[in-house]
Motif scaffolding. Structure first.
Motif, PDB file in Angstrom:
ATOM      1  N   MET A 247       0.848  -1.195   0.000  1.00 28.12           N
ATOM      2  CA  MET A 247       0.000   0.000   0.000  1.00 28.12           C
ATOM      3  C   MET A 247       0.884   1.245   0.000  1.00 28.12           C
ATOM      4  SD  MET A 247      -3.095  -1.236   0.024  1.00 28.12           S
ATOM      5  CE  MET A 247      -4.219   0.021   0.599  1.00 28.12           C
ATOM      6  N   ASP A 248       0.980   1.912  -1.156  1.00 27.42           N
ATOM      7  CA  ASP A 248       1.715   3.175  -1.228  1.00 27.42           C
ATOM      8  C   ASP A 248       0.825   4.301  -0.717  1.00 27.42           C
ATOM      9  OD1 ASP A 248       4.337   2.792  -2.165  1.00 27.42           O
ATOM     10  OD2 ASP A 248       3.555   2.273  -4.148  1.00 27.42           O
ATOM     11  N   GLY A 249       1.436   5.398  -0.328  1.00 25.31           N
ATOM     12  CA  GLY A 249       0.650   6.549   0.087  1.00 25.31           C
ATOM     13  C   GLY A 249       1.433   7.487   0.969  1.00 25.31           C
ATOM     14  N   ILE A 250       0.869   8.671   1.170  1.00 23.57           N
ATOM     15  CA  ILE A 250       1.461   9.664   2.053  1.00 23.57           C
ATOM     16  C   ILE A 250       0.926   9.400   3.471  1.00 23.57           C
ATOM     17  CG2 ILE A 250       1.619  12.127   2.594  1.00 23.57           C
ATOM     18  CD1 ILE A 250       1.090  12.679  -0.397  1.00 23.57           C
ATOM     19  N   PRO A 251       1.805   9.297   4.467  1.00 25.39           N
ATOM     20  CA  PRO A 251       1.299   9.125   5.837  1.00 25.39           C
ATOM     21  C   PRO A 251       0.298  10.217   6.187  1.00 25.39           C
ATOM     22  CG  PRO A 251       3.674   8.813   5.770  1.00 25.39           C
ATOM     23  CD  PRO A 251       3.277   9.323   4.416  1.00 25.39           C
ATOM     24  N   ILE A 252      -0.821   9.846   6.790  1.00 22.95           N
ATOM     25  CA  ILE A 252      -1.917  10.792   7.008  1.00 22.95           C
ATOM     26  C   ILE A 252      -1.523  11.919   7.952  1.00 22.95           C
ATOM     27  CG2 ILE A 252      -3.052   9.727   9.018  1.00 22.95           C
ATOM     28  CD1 ILE A 252      -5.714  10.026   7.317  1.00 22.95           C
ATOM     29  N   ARG A 253      -0.471  11.725   8.731  1.00 21.11           N
ATOM     30  CA  ARG A 253      -0.021  12.775   9.659  1.00 21.11           C
ATOM     31  C   ARG A 253       0.856  13.822   8.974  1.00 21.11           C
ATOM     32  NH1 ARG A 253       3.508   8.489  11.648  1.00 21.11           N
ATOM     33  NH2 ARG A 253       2.270   8.216  13.548  1.00 21.11           N
ATOM     34  N   GLU A 254       1.326  13.520   7.749  1.00 18.02           N
ATOM     35  CA  GLU A 254       2.225  14.438   7.030  1.00 18.02           C
ATOM     36  C   GLU A 254       1.403  15.476   6.260  1.00 18.02           C
ATOM     37  OE1 GLU A 254       5.307  14.531   7.564  1.00 18.02           O
ATOM     38  OE2 GLU A 254       5.570  12.625   8.622  1.00 18.02           O
ATOM     39  N   HIS A 255       0.930  16.489   6.955  1.00 21.01           N
ATOM     40  CA  HIS A 255       0.036  17.468   6.342  1.00 21.01           C
ATOM     41  C   HIS A 255       0.709  18.273   5.239  1.00 21.01           C
ATOM     42  CE1 HIS A 255      -2.475  17.460  10.315  1.00 21.01           C
ATOM     43  NE2 HIS A 255      -2.513  16.312   9.674  1.00 21.01           N
ATOM     44  N   ASP A 256       1.975  18.596   5.425  1.00 21.36           N
ATOM     45  CA  ASP A 256       2.687  19.372   4.392  1.00 21.36           C
ATOM     46  C   ASP A 256       2.771  18.593   3.093  1.00 21.36           C
ATOM     47  OD1 ASP A 256       3.028  21.405   6.193  1.00 21.36           O
ATOM     48  OD2 ASP A 256       5.092  20.871   6.729  1.00 21.36           O
ATOM     49  N   GLN A 257       3.049  17.293   3.185  1.00 23.35           N
ATOM     50  CA  GLN A 257       3.118  16.468   1.981  1.00 23.35           C
ATOM     51  C   GLN A 257       1.748  16.345   1.313  1.00 23.35           C
ATOM     52  OE1 GLN A 257       5.228  12.703   2.262  1.00 23.35           O
ATOM     53  NE2 GLN A 257       6.473  13.450   3.982  1.00 23.35           N
ATOM     54  N   LEU A 258       0.711  16.234   2.112  1.00 20.73           N
ATOM     55  CA  LEU A 258      -0.644  16.151   1.550  1.00 20.73           C
ATOM     56  C   LEU A 258      -0.994  17.440   0.812  1.00 20.73           C
ATOM     57  CD1 LEU A 258      -2.570  14.484   4.541  1.00 20.73           C
ATOM     58  CD2 LEU A 258      -1.925  13.398   2.387  1.00 20.73           C
ATOM     59  N   ASP A 259      -0.638  18.559   1.423  1.00 17.85           N
ATOM     60  CA  ASP A 259      -0.929  19.857   0.787  1.00 17.85           C
ATOM     61  C   ASP A 259      -0.129  20.018  -0.502  1.00 17.85           C
ATOM     62  OD1 ASP A 259      -2.635  20.432   2.872  1.00 17.85           O
ATOM     63  OD2 ASP A 259      -1.156  21.629   3.985  1.00 17.85           O
ATOM     64  N   ALA A 260       1.132  19.585  -0.464  1.00 17.89           N
ATOM     65  CA  ALA A 260       1.986  19.707  -1.659  1.00 17.89           C
ATOM     66  C   ALA A 260       1.461  18.846  -2.804  1.00 17.89           C
ATOM     67  CB  ALA A 260       3.423  19.309  -1.312  1.00 17.89           C
ATOM     68  N   ALA A 261       0.832  17.730  -2.465  1.00 18.68           N
ATOM     69  CA  ALA A 261       0.291  16.826  -3.492  1.00 18.68           C
ATOM     70  C   ALA A 261      -1.091  17.261  -3.961  1.00 18.68           C
ATOM     71  CB  ALA A 261       0.236  15.405  -2.945  1.00 18.68           C
TER      72      ALA A 261
END
Length: 511
Positions: A247-261
């Motif tokens: 299961m690939d993905g951005i860790p849900i706690r990494e808000h900066d990465q989520l915003d960047a994506a």
């Protein structure tokens, strides 16, 4: 219990005292010998730990004692009735992280567990995650048609079962001592808590059980848009090895990465809460360890992806109905309906007052009216509800406590993604749909069907019961016609004569 069990128990007590765990007893009203013992224990408390908070002290002690005690902390997190709501909430955040075991042992473990099926696995990585019971590696699986895919391999620690057996022996000794020293402690059922830990450990240390959990949850959720879990590769799965899709993905706690994506965090928060409620209310089966370390987000689709299914929650139809109608009642502010439901299901004794219980529910619900969405917590409502029921002699429902504990986790994660999350608005469509379906014609028809099936099953047993009854009558007739030796009349006469003779001899001796 062996001597070594008590020695390990002494070591555990020393570590707990050294790490300041006994500071949790402050303000608890403990008196007498117990208070004196705690005072002496705190003399060896490290000065450094006095600078940290209560949570860190207990968490540090449990982590230092090893995997069994980490699991104990997780079990206690579901028992707010024992440790209190504040400590239970603190322990709910206890995450299971340990150093990995030696990677050189991995090939031998896989070969012994999988036999020739191990040949399909290549490119096995160093550990990507390690916990108290197992660790995870990535690898490549060569399918029968020659295609390749990335997979995850979960391996039990080589010495974990022996470690758990030794620690459980010490905890059983501790539970026995607690009840012996203070009989009032039986109310907290320390032996039951250790038994719960033991059952949980046994299940977690057979990775085939986790594979089955993944399979069941996958069947339940395969058509749910926005929530994904891995699939199991059964040929490469054994008691101490679990192989699943990666299961690939951005860790849900990494808000900066989520915003960047470009991921919409509000949408993810809503999806996370709704899927959890859907699994609990619709299926009665849910992931019960949804801390941030087990949740990821697909950056392309924004879908929530969950991993690690060692701890699952299950509630029956009665508890599903309870949860759905409780939440629906609070949404509609229909407190008497919620109260009556408790009595109908049998959670609250009939000698209690429906109206008084409704009043206590109103004290929970009404303060929420008109409050900003960010200040309304569904988990807090459920916690208050479970606390209030104690006043009305409702017994602790462990399955509901597990649900409440996970709701705290899920709601906490969702709030970090969207601080303005409106819990009731998100819950309403899930809850309303379930209530309307199950209370309406479809639900009535299904309930009638279940009743008919139960009656049919009972009816099928009638001929067997009749046969058994006839056999009993036939045996009774045989016994009446041919009584056993000790029931014959001449035998009875012999016994009476013998008793008279013995009595006469006794009288003669006395005279």
């Amino acid at each position: 219990m062996g001597l070594f069990a008590y020695l390990r128990l002494v070591r555990a007590g020393y570590v707990l005292a050294r790490e300041g765990a006994f500071s949790l007893t402050e303000g608890q009203g403990i008196k007498g010998p117990a208070a004196t013992a705690i005072w002496f224990a705190r003399l060896i408390e490290r000065r450094a730990v006095r600078k940290t908070g209560r949570v860190e002290r207990l968490s540090a002690a449990l982590q230092k004692l090893g995997p069994t005690y980490v699991k104990l902390g997780q079990v206690l997190a579901t028992r707010a009735d024992v440790v209190g709501p504040l400590v239970a909430q603190d322990l709910a955040n206890l995450q299971d992280k340990m150093p990995p075991f030696d990677a050189k042992l991995v090939p031998a473990i896989l070969a012994e567990a999988l036999g020739d099926k191990v040949n399909a696995l290549t490119d096995i990585s160093d550990p990507v995650a390690a916990a108290s019971i197992a660790q995870v590696h990535s690898a490549t699986l060569i399918n029968e048609d020659g295609t390749k895919q990335k997979i995850a391999i979960k391996l039990l620690r080589p010495d974990v079962e022996m470690r758990f057996k030794k620690d459980l022996a010490s905890l059983k000794a501790a539970a026995g001592l607690v009840e012996l020293v203070d009989p009032r402690a039986k109310r907290l059922r320390p032996k039951d808590i250790v038994a719960t830990l033991e059952r949980s450990a046994i299940l977690e240390m057979d990775l085939r059980m986790e594979a089955a959990a993944i399979s069941e949850l996958f069947e339940n959720t395969k058509d749910d848009e926005g929530f994904e879990i891995p699939t199991v590769h059964w040929p490469q799965t054994a008691r101490n090895v679990l192989t699943t899709s990666w299961m690939d993905g951005i860790p849900i706690r990494e808000h900066d990465q989520l915003d960047a994506a470009g991921v919409d965090r509000k949408k993810v928060a809503k999806a996370l809460m709704q899927h959890f409620l859907l699994h609990a209310i619709r299926d009665g089966y849910f992931h019960a360890d949804m801390h941030p370390g087990n949740l990821f987000v697909d950056p392309k689709t924004g879908h929530v992806r969950a991993v690690d299914f060692g701890i699952m929650g299950r509630i029956g139809k009665q508890e599903q109905k309870f949860l759905a109608e409780i939440l629906y009642g609070f949404i509609r502010r229909d407190y008497r309906h919620i109260s009556q439901l408790h009595f109908d299901i049998g959670y609250v004794p009939k000698h209690q007052s429906v109206d008084d219980f409704a009043q206590s529910l109103r004290s929970i619900g009404e303060p929420l009216v008109g409050r900003p969405a960010s200040e309304i917590s569904m988990a807090k409502v459920l916690t208050q509800l479970l606390d209030n029921t104690a006043l009305f002699e409702m017994e602790t429902r462990t399955e509901l406590v597990m649900l409440q504990k996970n709701m705290v986790l899920v709601e906490g994660v969702a709030r970090t993604l969207d601080p303005e999350l409106n819990i009731w608005t998100i819950a309403e469509p899930i809850v309303s749909k379930w209530v309307k379906r199950n209370v309406g014609p479809i639900g009535i028809a299904e309930e009638a069907k279940d009743t008919a099936i139960a009656l049919y099953g009972a009816a099928k047993k009638v001929p067997l019961l009749v046969q058994r009854y006839e056999a009993m009558l036939e045996q009774a007739e045989k016994d009446r016609a041919n009584p056993p030796f000790f029931m014959t009349s001449w035998f009875a006469v012999l016994v009476v004569a013998l008793m008279i003779g013995v009595g006469a001899a006794a009288i003669k001796t006395l005279v």
